[in-house]
Enzyme design. Structure first.
Site, mmCIF file in Angstrom:
data_model
loop_
_atom_site.group_PDB
_atom_site.id
_atom_site.type_symbol
_atom_site.label_atom_id
_atom_site.label_comp_id
_atom_site.label_asym_id
_atom_site.label_seq_id
_atom_site.Cartn_x
_atom_site.Cartn_y
_atom_site.Cartn_z
ATOM 1 N N SER A 270 0.988 -1.225 0.101
ATOM 2 C CA SER A 270 -0.067 -0.189 0.692
ATOM 3 C C SER A 270 0.900 1.191 -0.191
ATOM 4 O O SER A 270 1.326 0.972 0.077
ATOM 5 C CB SER A 270 -0.995 -0.080 1.015
ATOM 6 O OG SER A 270 -1.613 -1.284 1.520
ATOM 7 N N ALA A 338 -0.027 -0.368 5.590
ATOM 8 C CA ALA A 338 -0.564 -1.454 6.080
ATOM 9 C C ALA A 338 1.138 -0.711 7.509
ATOM 10 O O ALA A 338 1.599 -0.066 7.298
ATOM 11 C CB ALA A 338 0.814 -2.613 5.885
ATOM 12 N N ASN A 510 4.720 2.269 2.619
ATOM 13 C CA ASN A 510 5.669 1.382 3.764
ATOM 14 C C ASN A 510 6.936 0.506 4.791
ATOM 15 O O ASN A 510 7.276 0.501 4.888
ATOM 16 C CB ASN A 510 5.067 -0.485 3.070
ATOM 17 C CG ASN A 510 3.551 -0.857 2.804
ATOM 18 O OD1 ASN A 510 3.763 -0.893 1.026
ATOM 19 N ND2 ASN A 510 2.752 -0.604 3.687
#
Length: 815
Positions: A270, A338, A510
């Site tokens: 993400s 995440a 991330n």
């Protein structure tokens, strides 16, 4: 709570909003727009979520049935023995009694969220069972089983627990790291092996980009732990090596869920970028989110609008969770990626030599807890699974050759529903403080992002952070004998967070959340794909909305290795004759836009530079690392990080790129380069020789005309099994697009400007996964594929008037 809802209704001035009891009855209205997105209107919480559950079952009945079975571990009951291992993995990843106890403690108005959703879902299932010839999804017919109208609030909660909490907060790399240390020390000796381990699995690289700017981080950079205490105790010396059998024959998903994942196998996906008014050309605030869950048919996310009973929100959410993870309520907007926080620890338990189910704790042997799960298997006898636990948590692995076991301690155990409810109620927040208060309830690790109508932007990475003993090396398992117990949980204010950073934007792919925020599997480095966003955001003082959205396209095709190595290649070949093959290759790389794309859809990447980079990296990885790392270790660093024939969910710099880049930086690297991978050789000479080798191999393969050095594209695939491995569509429903895009499973953009808010999204394949018994697909089965392919997005209806202007259908639903 009812008083709170009444106040919210007043504040929001929602049409028909009323705070009523959870057992009230009434009518929900469902309006669908021209893309099939449902908007649910109801006067109370139960009715609102009843409507939500109903529309989910209309659009995604088979997907959600299989999601429920996947997280509860009942897939093999309907799909047969091939799924027993999957079911065992799911059953051992959570404690049913804990979730049920949390459900039982919910007040009526919050329980109504889950029970209302389940009741609405069941209402639709009953309609389907009453009209199987037209309403039964074909996938059920082909799989020879039928759905049941037996959903409960527990099932609704478990979809979230299994697909969000357990997917993104249940991983650990500590056992894999211990195995790596064992391998290096066996090959190099204890001291040199430890030195090499610290250079490969560092604690923190101060050059690594962070979402909370390093100048504004709340915590100091983490340092390597001391190898021994004042008494000379070295905890590392008490860790028993990991047997090779423990890590053998594991899939990536199984490894991640059972605590033995390598850093590059952990579920990390993400991206997001937000710009405040000082960074946009028109003074607007823009939030763009691209959660990367991999790509599936039906879509991983579900679009919905919820209006009434204190909610007025529109957006997308994975697996139709009872919370919209990517959306807006008109006052604020939010997104997620995440989470990176270290909320788990593996504990190495010493077993009783005469009884593997007893372990040492605080000076005495204790019996493990045990529960037995019965797994029904289609066409075969039931199978049983014994799940064991220690004081630290569920036992994930028995390492019997070494008389040890590993259990996972999770700071969020018992806080799953509190986390979900914090997320649900964050949809009702109207400002940063209200939103942050709900984030403080979240125990799992996740990244949250914020923007509002007043031009504020913010970020927090919530999660319960343990206070660990100073002697513990966060990269490795803790000793389970009682000497390495947590000393509490850090206050929420110490979680990474920033509000209105001076740079005027927030970006994440991330990467590391904040200075000092480290984990056992992050290995955050200066070579990080988030630099693709940072570079583009920093390219101009202000950017237009179109420029901000265009970042989505350029980063989707960006070669995430190139920016770190092309400058070194150009420098290393600068003095070579113009006719030298390595010099010509360097010039091709220098002229490259560092994107791997196929704009004319010829089936091959446009630039020969793509081919050169993909060929050169494995060669220099081998030249640099193969003589210094054991073969089994080097194998893990030999992949260039590109999407190949087997598509990966999200590409990033290759496993060896971090080590290569640090080696090239030398004394300028953030991670001290005490071990010389160049072995005294000149780095420029190695670059030239490996580039020449790549050119030679490419010439032999393609010929001397570099224009013919074209690598076939990897197609963008929409899988028919969910990420757990359970089928959620028939195999013949696999969909593809011409070229792989390293972007969100969905993309959404929210813009606040001059007192107005707008949102547009793209969530392929489409809103509905319904296939009729005769094989006909729903109108909105795949109508967002072209939109996604062309980097477009559809405008969302955020007000009742907008919904009515784009109205496709209306339904009244009694509850």
């Amino acid at each position: 709570m009812l008083k709170k809802l009444s106040l919210l209704c007043t504040a929001l001035a929602l049409a028909g909003c009323a705070a009523t009891t959870a057992t009230s009855t009434g009518t929900a209205t469902i309006k669908r727009d021209t893309y099939g997105v449902p908007h649910v209107y109801a006067n109370d919480v139960r009715g609102l979520f009843h409507g939500y559950g109903y529309v989910v079952a209309e659009d995604r009945l088979f997907q959600m049935e299989m999601a429920r079975r996947a997280v509860l571990g009942t897939v093999s009951e309907v799909m047969g023995p091939n799924y027993v291992a999957l079911d065992k993995g799911s059953r051992s990843a959570f404690t049913p009694d804990s979730i049920k106890a949390q459900m039982a403690r919910l007040p009526p108005d919050e329980k109504a969220i889950f029970d209302g959703y389940a009741a609405g879902f069941n209402a639709r299932v009953k309609e389907v069972l009453a009209a199987k010839g037209t309403l039964m999804p074909k996938q059920f017919i082909d799989a020879a089983f039928e759905p049941k109208a037996d959903w409960t609030g527990y099932d609704v909660a478990m979809i979230w627990v299994g697909t969000m909490a357990n997917r993104y907060s249940n991983a650990s790399s500590e056992i894999a790291n211990l195995r790596l240390l064992n391998q290096l020390q066996k090959a190099k000796g204890d001291a040199l092996g430890r030195e090499l381990f610290d250079q490969i699995r560092w604690i923190e690289d101060p050059l690594a980009p962070t979402t909370v700017p390093r100048s504004g981080g709340q915590r100091q950079a983490a340092a390597l732990p001391a190898n021994g205490s004042a008494k000379g105790d070295d905890p590392l010396a008490r860790l028993v090596p990991v047997s090779p059998e423990l890590l053998a024959s594991r899939s990536d998903v199984d490894a991640a869920s059972r605590g033995v994942a390598e850093p590059w196998q952990r579920p990390i996906a993400s991206n997001l970028w937000i710009t405040g008014p000082k960074k946009t050309s028109d003074g607007s605030t823009v939030l763009i989110n691209g959660p990367q869950f991999n790509w599936f048919n039906p879509s991983y996310v579900f679009a919905v609008g919820l209006h009434g009973a204190g909610y007025d929100v529109t957006g997308n959410t994975p697996f139709a969770h009872p919370v919209i993870l990517f959306g807006t309520n008109g006052k604020i907007a939010w997104g997620a990626t995440a989470g990176p926080l270290d909320v788990n620890d593996m504990y190495q338990e010493k077993l009783n030599a005469s009884n593997r189910y007893e372990y040492l704790f605080n000076g005495a042997m204790r019996p493990m807890g045990k529960r037995t799960e019965i797994i029904k298997v289609k066409g075969q006898a039931d199978q049983s699974l014994d799940v064991y636990s220690t004081v630290h948590g569920i036992v994930t692995d028995f390492d019997l050759p070494n008389n040890t076991a590993f259990s996972m301690k999770r700071s969020w155990d018992g806080h799953e529903l509190e986390s979900l409810l914090g997320w649900i109620h964050s949809m009702q927040a109207k400002n940063w403080d209200q939103w942050l208060a709900q984030a403080s309830r979240v125990a799992i690790t996740i990244n949250w992002y914020y923007a509002d109508a007043d031009g504020n932007i913010g970020y927090v990475s919530p999660g319960r952070l343990p206070i660990r003993p100073a002697s513990q090396d966060v990269r490795l398992p803790a000793i389970g004998d009682g000497s390495m117990e947590w000393q509490g949980i850090r206050p929420f204010k110490e979680d990474p967070q920033v509000f209105n950073p001076a740079q005027g934007y927030i970006a994440n792919w991330n990467n590391q959340s904040a200075p000092g925020a480290v984990s056992d599997g992050g290995n955050y480095a200066a070579a990080d794909r988030v630099n693709e966003f940072i570079t583009r955001l920093e390219a101009k003082p202000r950017l237009t909305r179109d420029e901000l959205w265009a970042i989505n396209r350029s980063t989707a095709y960006a070669d995430t290795n190139a920016r770190y190595f092309v400058p070194f290649i150009v420098e290393a070949t600068r003095g070579l004759p113009a006719t030298d093959p390595a010099h010509r290759a360097a010039q091709i790389l220098a002229a490259w836009n560092m994107e791997n794309d196929d704009p004319t859809e010829q089936g091959a990447y446009q630039s020969p530079a793509t081919t050169i980079m993909m060929a050169w990296l494995p060669i220099i990885y081998k030249q640099l690392l193969a003589d210094d790392l054991p073969p089994e270790v080097f194998a893990a660093y030999s992949n260039g990080g590109y999407a190949g024939a087997t598509q990966v969910a999200s590409i990033r710099p290759g496993n060896g790129s971090k080590l290569l880049y640090n080696a090239l930086l030398g004394p300028k690297a953030g991670v001290p380069q005490r071990y010389d991978f160049f072995n005294g050789a000149d780095k420029n000479a190695m670059i030239r020789s490996t580039l020449a080798q790549a050119v030679s191999e490419l010439t032999a393969q393609y010929g001397s005309d570099t224009a013919r050095w074209r690598t076939p594209v990897t197609r963008h695939v929409f899988l028919t099994s969910n990420f757990i491995g359970a089928p959620q569509a028939n195999a013949d429903e696999l969909l593809t697009l011409p070229s792989y895009m390293n972007r969100g499973s969905q993309n959404d953009k929210v813009v606040f400007s001059a007192g107005s808010v707008s949102m547009c999204t793209a969530a392929p394949p489409g809103q509905s996964g319904f296939v009729a018994p005769d094989g006909r697909k729903a109108a909105h089965y795949s109508d967002q594929m072209a939109l996604f392919k062309d980097f477009g997005c559809k405008s969302e209806s955020l007000t009742p008037a907008e919904v009515d202007r784009n109205l496709e259908s209306t339904k009244q639903l009694a509850y």
